[in-house]
Design an enzyme around this catalytic site. Structure first.
Site, PDB file in Angstrom:
ATOM      1  N   TYR A  95       0.799  -1.227   0.000  1.00 50.53           N
ATOM      2  CA  TYR A  95       0.000   0.000   0.000  1.00 50.53           C
ATOM      3  C   TYR A  95       0.837   1.286   0.000  1.00 50.53           C
ATOM      4  O   TYR A  95       0.487   2.250  -0.705  1.00 50.53           O
ATOM      5  CB  TYR A  95      -1.002  -0.013   1.157  1.00 50.53           C
ATOM      6  CG  TYR A  95      -2.225  -0.834   0.825  1.00 50.53           C
ATOM      7  CD1 TYR A  95      -3.311  -0.250   0.185  1.00 50.53           C
ATOM      8  CD2 TYR A  95      -2.270  -2.193   1.095  1.00 50.53           C
ATOM      9  CE1 TYR A  95      -4.434  -1.002  -0.143  1.00 50.53           C
ATOM     10  CE2 TYR A  95      -3.378  -2.961   0.766  1.00 50.53           C
ATOM     11  CZ  TYR A  95      -4.459  -2.355   0.138  1.00 50.53           C
ATOM     12  OH  TYR A  95      -5.561  -3.113  -0.207  1.00 50.53           O
ATOM     13  N   GLU A 137      -8.604  -6.763   4.736  1.00 46.92           N
ATOM     14  CA  GLU A 137      -7.863  -7.860   4.108  1.00 46.92           C
ATOM     15  C   GLU A 137      -7.144  -8.719   5.141  1.00 46.92           C
ATOM     16  O   GLU A 137      -7.041  -9.939   4.985  1.00 46.92           O
ATOM     17  CB  GLU A 137      -6.889  -7.302   3.070  1.00 46.92           C
ATOM     18  CG  GLU A 137      -7.620  -6.780   1.837  1.00 46.92           C
ATOM     19  CD  GLU A 137      -6.801  -5.816   0.991  1.00 46.92           C
ATOM     20  OE1 GLU A 137      -5.567  -5.778   1.160  1.00 46.92           O
ATOM     21  OE2 GLU A 137      -7.408  -5.109   0.163  1.00 46.92           O
ATOM     22  N   TYR A 208     -10.716 -17.663 -11.539  1.00 48.19           N
ATOM     23  CA  TYR A 208     -11.723 -18.500 -12.197  1.00 48.19           C
ATOM     24  C   TYR A 208     -12.783 -18.921 -11.186  1.00 48.19           C
ATOM     25  O   TYR A 208     -12.466 -19.361 -10.071  1.00 48.19           O
ATOM     26  CB  TYR A 208     -11.082 -19.752 -12.795  1.00 48.19           C
ATOM     27  CG  TYR A 208     -10.127 -19.471 -13.937  1.00 48.19           C
ATOM     28  CD1 TYR A 208     -10.601 -19.020 -15.170  1.00 48.19           C
ATOM     29  CD2 TYR A 208      -8.756 -19.655 -13.787  1.00 48.19           C
ATOM     30  CE1 TYR A 208      -9.729 -18.767 -16.218  1.00 48.19           C
ATOM     31  CE2 TYR A 208      -7.873 -19.398 -14.828  1.00 48.19           C
ATOM     32  CZ  TYR A 208      -8.364 -18.954 -16.044  1.00 48.19           C
ATOM     33  OH  TYR A 208      -7.495 -18.696 -17.076  1.00 48.19           O
ATOM     34  N   VAL A 273     -19.763 -18.554 -20.963  1.00 48.71           N
ATOM     35  CA  VAL A 273     -19.006 -19.151 -19.864  1.00 48.71           C
ATOM     36  C   VAL A 273     -19.384 -18.518 -18.520  1.00 48.71           C
ATOM     37  O   VAL A 273     -18.958 -19.001 -17.466  1.00 48.71           O
ATOM     38  CB  VAL A 273     -17.494 -19.035 -20.143  1.00 48.71           C
ATOM     39  CG1 VAL A 273     -16.991 -17.612 -19.905  1.00 48.71           C
ATOM     40  CG2 VAL A 273     -16.700 -20.044 -19.305  1.00 48.71           C
ATOM     41  N   GLY A 274     -20.203 -17.480 -18.543  1.00 50.82           N
ATOM     42  CA  GLY A 274     -20.734 -16.907 -17.310  1.00 50.82           C
ATOM     43  C   GLY A 274     -21.580 -17.887 -16.525  1.00 50.82           C
ATOM     44  O   GLY A 274     -21.976 -17.609 -15.393  1.00 50.82           O
ATOM     45  N   ILE A 275     -21.839 -19.042 -17.102  1.00 47.49           N
ATOM     46  CA  ILE A 275     -22.588 -20.074 -16.404  1.00 47.49           C
ATOM     47  C   ILE A 275     -21.815 -20.628 -15.210  1.00 47.49           C
ATOM     48  O   ILE A 275     -22.417 -21.195 -14.286  1.00 47.49           O
ATOM     49  CB  ILE A 275     -22.948 -21.229 -17.371  1.00 47.49           C
ATOM     50  CG1 ILE A 275     -23.948 -22.194 -16.709  1.00 47.49           C
ATOM     51  CG2 ILE A 275     -21.704 -21.973 -17.836  1.00 47.49           C
ATOM     52  CD1 ILE A 275     -24.438 -23.302 -17.631  1.00 47.49           C
ATOM     53  N   PRO A 277     -20.131 -19.683 -12.263  1.00 50.59           N
ATOM     54  CA  PRO A 277     -20.545 -19.495 -10.866  1.00 50.59           C
ATOM     55  C   PRO A 277     -22.015 -19.823 -10.650  1.00 50.59           C
ATOM     56  O   PRO A 277     -22.405 -20.282  -9.568  1.00 50.59           O
ATOM     57  CB  PRO A 277     -20.249 -18.020 -10.597  1.00 50.59           C
ATOM     58  CG  PRO A 277     -20.344 -17.376 -11.941  1.00 50.59           C
ATOM     59  CD  PRO A 277     -19.809 -18.397 -12.908  1.00 50.59           C
ATOM     60  N   PHE A 394     -16.273 -10.662 -14.863  1.00 51.63           N
ATOM     61  CA  PHE A 394     -15.061 -11.473 -14.842  1.00 51.63           C
ATOM     62  C   PHE A 394     -13.894 -10.509 -14.968  1.00 51.63           C
ATOM     63  O   PHE A 394     -13.565 -10.030 -16.047  1.00 51.63           O
ATOM     64  CB  PHE A 394     -15.047 -12.479 -16.001  1.00 51.63           C
ATOM     65  CG  PHE A 394     -15.956 -13.654 -15.774  1.00 51.63           C
ATOM     66  CD1 PHE A 394     -16.350 -14.033 -14.499  1.00 51.63           C
ATOM     67  CD2 PHE A 394     -16.419 -14.400 -16.845  1.00 51.63           C
ATOM     68  CE1 PHE A 394     -17.178 -15.129 -14.290  1.00 51.63           C
ATOM     69  CE2 PHE A 394     -17.246 -15.497 -16.651  1.00 51.63           C
ATOM     70  CZ  PHE A 394     -17.632 -15.856 -15.371  1.00 51.63           C
ATOM     71  N   PRO A 396     -11.851  -6.911 -13.003  1.00 49.87           N
ATOM     72  CA  PRO A 396     -12.131  -5.774 -12.132  1.00 49.87           C
ATOM     73  C   PRO A 396     -13.543  -5.252 -12.348  1.00 49.87           C
ATOM     74  O   PRO A 396     -14.011  -5.142 -13.488  1.00 49.87           O
ATOM     75  CB  PRO A 396     -11.087  -4.730 -12.551  1.00 49.87           C
ATOM     76  CG  PRO A 396     -10.030  -5.495 -13.272  1.00 49.87           C
ATOM     77  CD  PRO A 396     -10.728  -6.649 -13.914  1.00 49.87           C
TER      78      PRO A 396
END
Length: 406
Positions: A95, A137, A208, A273-275, A277, A394, A396
Site C-alpha cells: 500500500y 484484508e 476462475y 461461460v458466465g454459467i 458461478p 469477470f 475488475p
C-alpha cells in the site's frame, strides 16, 4: 480522523478526477511497474492491457473523493475489492508503494493544478482509505488460513482431470499436491490460479469461478479458450494445452458474489461461460432448498459452444419448482432442424417479460459485458428492485454504463 479542511479539499477534486481519472491511473500503473517490476507477479496482465484495471481504480478513487466524509458508504466496494486482493496476495506492504505512485501520477497529470495543499490532503486521505483495506484484508487472510483445511496465500495443486464441456470450454479438476482435503466454499466464489508460462518473465494470475459444488478432493474450474480475441488469452490457452499432472498455484476461495439462501424465488441468467458461478449456485440451491422456485436461463451462440446442458437439466429435476430455458443467438442449421432450444436471439425484454413471473425474487446475472448491460437494464425496466439484481464481472468491477468503452 481526517480534518474538515482535508475533506473539503478532497471532495473539491472529485469533478477533476471524474475527467482525468483514467489518465491518472494509467500513468500510475506505468510508473509503478517501471519502478517495481516485481509487482507484475501480483497483477493480472490481461486486465492491464485491456485498460480494465485502470478504469476500475479510477472509479474507486473518484468514489473515495465523493464519499471521503462518509467512507462507510464504500464498505461494499471495499469488501469486493478486498476479496480480489486477498485472492491475489496483495499485502499491507504494497500500500505505501501504491500511495507513492498514485500521488506522483496525480501531480504529473494535473500539473500546477495539483498544489502542495491538494497533494498533502490526498496523501492523508489515501492513508485513511489504505488503513481500511489493510484491516479488512487482514481479517480475510486470517479467516482463509483459519478455516478447516485452509491455507495462506498460494498452495501447489495439480491438474488431475480435464473434461471437454463444449467446443471452447474445458473443465479442470485441481487437487492439492500435499494430498490434504479442501476447504469448503460458498457457491459463486472463485480461486486465483497462478502459473509460470515458458517465455514469460513474470507469473500470470487469473481468477476462475468454481463451477461445481464443494467437495473434499478437487476444485473444478471451467475455462473458455480465448483465442478469438486480441491479445489471445495466455493463461486460458496455456491451461487448455496443459497435460494432466501439471502443477499450478492456487489461492483459497474468495468472492462476495454468492447465493442468498432465503425463500425468495431465484432466477439465474448466464451468458456463455458466465454459467460457471451460476451452475455452482444452481446445484447448491436445488439440493439445500428443493422447494425453492428456480429458473435457469442460459444464453449461448449455439450448441457447438454450449456447456453443461446435461448438468443443468439434472439439477432442475431435483427441485419441485424448477424450469430451464436455452437461448441461441446464432443457432446452427442442426439446431434449427432439431429445435433444441427455447428462444432464438438475445435475451431481451420481450423474452424476460414472458419468463419472469415474480419481481420480488433474486436475479443472478453473469456473462460478457454486453450481456450484463442488456439483462441488468431490462430487469430494471421490468421494475425489479436494484437490490434484488446480483451480477459479477469477470475481472475488475466497472460501472456497467461505461464498460463498453474499455
Amino acid at each position: 480522523m481526517l480534518s474538515n479542511k482535508t475533506i473539503e479539499i478532497v471532495k473539491a477534486t472529485a469533478p477533476v478526477l471524474e475527467v482525468k481519472g483514467k489518465e491518472i491511473t494509467t500513468n500510475f500503473y506505468k510508473s509503478m511497474f517501471a519502478a517495481h517490476p516485481e509487482l507484475l507477479n501480483v497483477f493480472n496482465h490481461a486486465n492491464q492491457q485491456k485498460g480494465r484495471q485502470q478504469t476500475a481504480l479510477a472509479n474507486t478513487v473518484t468514489a473515495a473523493a465523493h464519499y471521503i466524509d462518509r467512507l462507510e458508504v464504500l464498505v461494499p466496494v471495499v469488501k469486493q475489492i478486498a476479496h480480489k486482493h486477498r485472492s491475489l496476495a496483495v499485502k499491507a506492504e504494497h500500500y505505501p508503494i501504491v500511495g507513492e505512485f498514485l500521488l506522483k501520477a496525480i501531480k504529473e497529470v494535473l500539473g500546477d493544478a495539483a498544489t502542495e495543499e491538494i497533494l498533502e490532503a490526498w496523501g492523508e486521505a489515501y492513508h485513511e482509505i489504505a488503513a481500511i483495506f489493510i484491516q479488512v484484508e487482514k481479517e480475510m487472510y486470517e479467516e482463509a488460513e483459519r478455516q478447516e483445511n485452509g491455507w495462506k496465500d498460494f498452495k501447489t495443486f495439480k491438474i488431475v482431470k480435464k473434461a471437454k464441456e463444449s467446443g471452447n470450454i474445458t473443465s479442470f479438476y485441481l487437487a492439492p499436491v500435499d494430498g490434504k482435503k479442501l476447504p469448503s466454499f460458498k457457491p459463486g466464489q472463485y480461486i486465483t490460479v497462478r502459473v509460470k508460462i515458458n517465455g514469460e518473465e513474470f507469473l500470470q494470475n487469473r481468477q476462475y469461478s468454481l463451477s461445481d459444488v464443494p467437495n473434499d478432493e478437487a476444485f473444478r474450474i471451467s475455462v473458455k479458450r480465448e483465442d478469438e480475441q486480441t491479445p489471445a488469452g495466455k493463461v486460458s490457452n496455456f491451461l487448455h494445452e496443459a497435460p494432466n499432472g501439471l502443477e499450478v498455484e492456487v489461492s483459497p476461495p474468495a468472492g462476495d458474489f454468492i447465493l442468498e439462501e432465503d425463500e425468495k424465488p431465484v432466477y439465474f441468467l448466464a451468458g456463455g461461460v458466465g454459467i460457471t458461478p451460476l451452475l455452482s449456485m444452481l446445484k447448491t440451491s436445488v439440493t439445500s432448498q428443493p422447494n425453492r422456485k428456480v429458473t435457469f436461463i442460459h444464453a449461448a451462440r449455439n450448441s457447438d459452444v454450449l456447456a453443461f446442458e446435461v448438468e443443468v437439466k439434472e439439477a432442475i429435476k431435483v427441485t419441485k419448482e424448477g424450469k430451464s430455458y436455452l437461448c441461441y443467438s446464432n443457432p446452427t442449421n442442426k439446431d434449427l432442424k432439431l429445435r433444441n432450444f427455447d428462444h432464438e436471439g438475445y435475451v431481451d425484454r420481450a423474452f424476460l417479460e414472458e419468463i419472469v413471473e415474480e419481481k420480488d425474487a433474486h436475479f443472478y446475472v453473469c456473462g460478457p459485458v454486453p450481456f450484463l448491460q442488456t439483462v441488468v437494464n431490462e430487469l430494471k425496466q421490468l421494475e425489479v428492485k436494484e437490490e434484488n439484481i446480483h451480477y459479477e464481472f469477470f475481472g475488475p468491477a466497472m460501472k456497467l454504463e461505461e464498460a463498453t468503452t474499455v
